[in-house]
Design a protein around this motif. Structure first.
Motif, mmCIF file in Angstrom:
data_model
loop_
_atom_site.group_PDB
_atom_site.id
_atom_site.type_symbol
_atom_site.label_atom_id
_atom_site.label_comp_id
_atom_site.label_asym_id
_atom_site.label_seq_id
_atom_site.Cartn_x
_atom_site.Cartn_y
_atom_site.Cartn_z
ATOM 1 N N LEU A 46 0.810 -1.220 0.000
ATOM 2 C CA LEU A 46 0.000 0.000 0.000
ATOM 3 C C LEU A 46 0.847 1.274 0.000
ATOM 4 C CD1 LEU A 46 -2.857 -1.039 2.422
ATOM 5 C CD2 LEU A 46 -2.924 -0.869 -0.067
ATOM 6 N N GLU A 47 2.101 1.178 0.408
ATOM 7 C CA GLU A 47 2.964 2.354 0.405
ATOM 8 C C GLU A 47 3.462 2.711 -0.992
ATOM 9 O OE1 GLU A 47 6.021 1.327 3.153
ATOM 10 O OE2 GLU A 47 4.684 1.421 4.892
ATOM 11 N N LYS A 48 3.380 1.756 -1.928
ATOM 12 C CA LYS A 48 3.941 1.977 -3.259
ATOM 13 C C LYS A 48 2.880 2.172 -4.345
ATOM 14 C CE LYS A 48 8.168 -0.586 -2.352
ATOM 15 N NZ LYS A 48 8.995 -1.724 -2.720
ATOM 16 N N VAL A 49 1.608 2.091 -3.990
ATOM 17 C CA VAL A 49 0.571 2.238 -5.010
ATOM 18 C C VAL A 49 -0.244 3.491 -4.743
ATOM 19 C CG1 VAL A 49 0.379 -0.222 -5.488
ATOM 20 C CG2 VAL A 49 -1.059 0.786 -3.751
ATOM 21 N N SER A 50 -0.813 3.985 -5.808
ATOM 22 C CA SER A 50 -1.641 5.186 -5.668
ATOM 23 C C SER A 50 -3.104 4.784 -5.484
ATOM 24 C CB SER A 50 -1.500 6.053 -6.918
ATOM 25 O OG SER A 50 -2.036 5.387 -8.036
ATOM 26 N N GLY A 51 -3.896 5.742 -5.151
ATOM 27 C CA GLY A 51 -5.321 5.509 -4.950
ATOM 28 C C GLY A 51 -6.011 5.043 -6.213
ATOM 29 N N ILE A 52 -5.578 5.545 -7.352
ATOM 30 C CA ILE A 52 -6.211 5.161 -8.618
ATOM 31 C C ILE A 52 -5.969 3.690 -8.921
ATOM 32 C CG2 ILE A 52 -4.324 5.803 -10.158
ATOM 33 C CD1 ILE A 52 -7.962 6.634 -10.834
ATOM 34 N N ASP A 53 -4.808 3.160 -8.508
ATOM 35 C CA ASP A 53 -4.535 1.736 -8.700
ATOM 36 C C ASP A 53 -5.483 0.880 -7.874
ATOM 37 O OD1 ASP A 53 -2.434 2.274 -10.436
ATOM 38 O OD2 ASP A 53 -0.951 2.320 -8.815
ATOM 39 N N ILE A 54 -5.718 1.299 -6.648
ATOM 40 C CA ILE A 54 -6.629 0.567 -5.769
ATOM 41 C C ILE A 54 -8.051 0.638 -6.309
ATOM 42 C CG2 ILE A 54 -7.597 0.474 -3.435
ATOM 43 C CD1 ILE A 54 -4.842 1.475 -2.451
ATOM 44 N N ILE A 55 -8.442 1.802 -6.794
ATOM 45 C CA ILE A 55 -9.775 1.945 -7.403
ATOM 46 C C ILE A 55 -9.881 1.042 -8.627
ATOM 47 C CG2 ILE A 55 -11.292 3.536 -8.650
ATOM 48 C CD1 ILE A 55 -10.269 5.742 -6.740
ATOM 49 N N GLY A 56 -8.841 0.991 -9.430
ATOM 50 C CA GLY A 56 -8.836 0.125 -10.604
ATOM 51 C C GLY A 56 -8.994 -1.345 -10.241
ATOM 52 N N LEU A 57 -8.294 -1.781 -9.196
ATOM 53 C CA LEU A 57 -8.449 -3.170 -8.747
ATOM 54 C C LEU A 57 -9.863 -3.429 -8.232
ATOM 55 C CD1 LEU A 57 -5.029 -3.783 -6.965
ATOM 56 C CD2 LEU A 57 -5.886 -4.905 -9.029
ATOM 57 N N GLY A 58 -10.418 -2.442 -7.547
ATOM 58 C CA GLY A 58 -11.789 -2.583 -7.058
ATOM 59 C C GLY A 58 -12.785 -2.705 -8.199
ATOM 60 N N VAL A 59 -12.609 -1.892 -9.224
ATOM 61 C CA VAL A 59 -13.489 -1.959 -10.391
ATOM 62 C C VAL A 59 -13.325 -3.303 -11.101
ATOM 63 C CG1 VAL A 59 -13.904 -0.961 -12.683
ATOM 64 C CG2 VAL A 59 -13.612 0.538 -10.704
ATOM 65 N N ALA A 60 -12.093 -3.783 -11.199
ATOM 66 C CA ALA A 60 -11.848 -5.083 -11.833
ATOM 67 C C ALA A 60 -12.552 -6.200 -11.066
ATOM 68 C CB ALA A 60 -10.353 -5.352 -11.928
ATOM 69 N N ILE A 61 -12.438 -6.168 -9.744
ATOM 70 C CA ILE A 61 -13.103 -7.193 -8.926
ATOM 71 C C ILE A 61 -14.616 -7.108 -9.095
ATOM 72 C CG2 ILE A 61 -13.635 -7.855 -6.550
ATOM 73 C CD1 ILE A 61 -10.755 -7.226 -5.865
#
Length: 149
Positions: A118-133
């Motif tokens: 979580l220290e190396k990723v941005s919020g948009i990456d997490i949102i992208g993974l959430g949308v993918a799931i």
């Protein structure tokens, strides 16, 4: 009469060509399945070596720091097994099973989330993974409901 003979000859040539293409598909699928088995064995060996090193040669109490890497290695093998299942299902039925592909994708995204730093990723990456799931889960639900009918 000549026209009918040409149509029959063309149809026979088309059937022979399609049979040739099907044989190539089967051959490529068999080669892929053998290579995937090799990948699974190598990944399993890598996991065994990693676990032996971490459990027996690293100072006690530091295993927790590499626990997520261990989970990632396990999930890599699970993903490879799912891909092998996709290939063998294709060899059996000569159709792609979309449900298996979606399950494999869900496992891959879950693996990404588990090993995510979580220290190396941005919020948009997490949102992208959430949308993918979300998209994969909805797709899986739709396919499951359509298969149950």
């Amino acid at each position: 009469m000549k026209k009918l003979f040409r149509q029959m000859t063309t149809a026979t040539k088309d059937e022979n060509f399609m049979h040739f293409i099907e044989n190539i598909e089967v051959l490529v699928s068999k080669v892929l399945s053998i290579l995937m088995v090799l990948v699974i064995f190598v990944a399993t060996g890598d996991l065994v070596v990693f676990l032996i090193k971490e459990l027996f040669y690293v100072p006690y109490g530091t295993f927790n720091t590499v626990l997520f890497k261990t989970f990632g290695l396990f999930l890599n093998i699970l993903i490879a097994l799912e891909i092998l299942e996709n290939i063998t299902a294709y060899l059996r039925r000569h159709v792609f099973q979309v449900e298996l592909v979606i399950v494999t994708s869900l496992i891959a995204v879950a693996r990404k989330i588990i090993i995510l730093d979580l220290e190396k990723v941005s919020g948009i990456d997490i949102i992208g993974l959430g949308v993918a799931i979300l998209a994969l889960s909805i797709s899986y639900l739709i396919i499951r409901l359509s298969n149950s009918k």
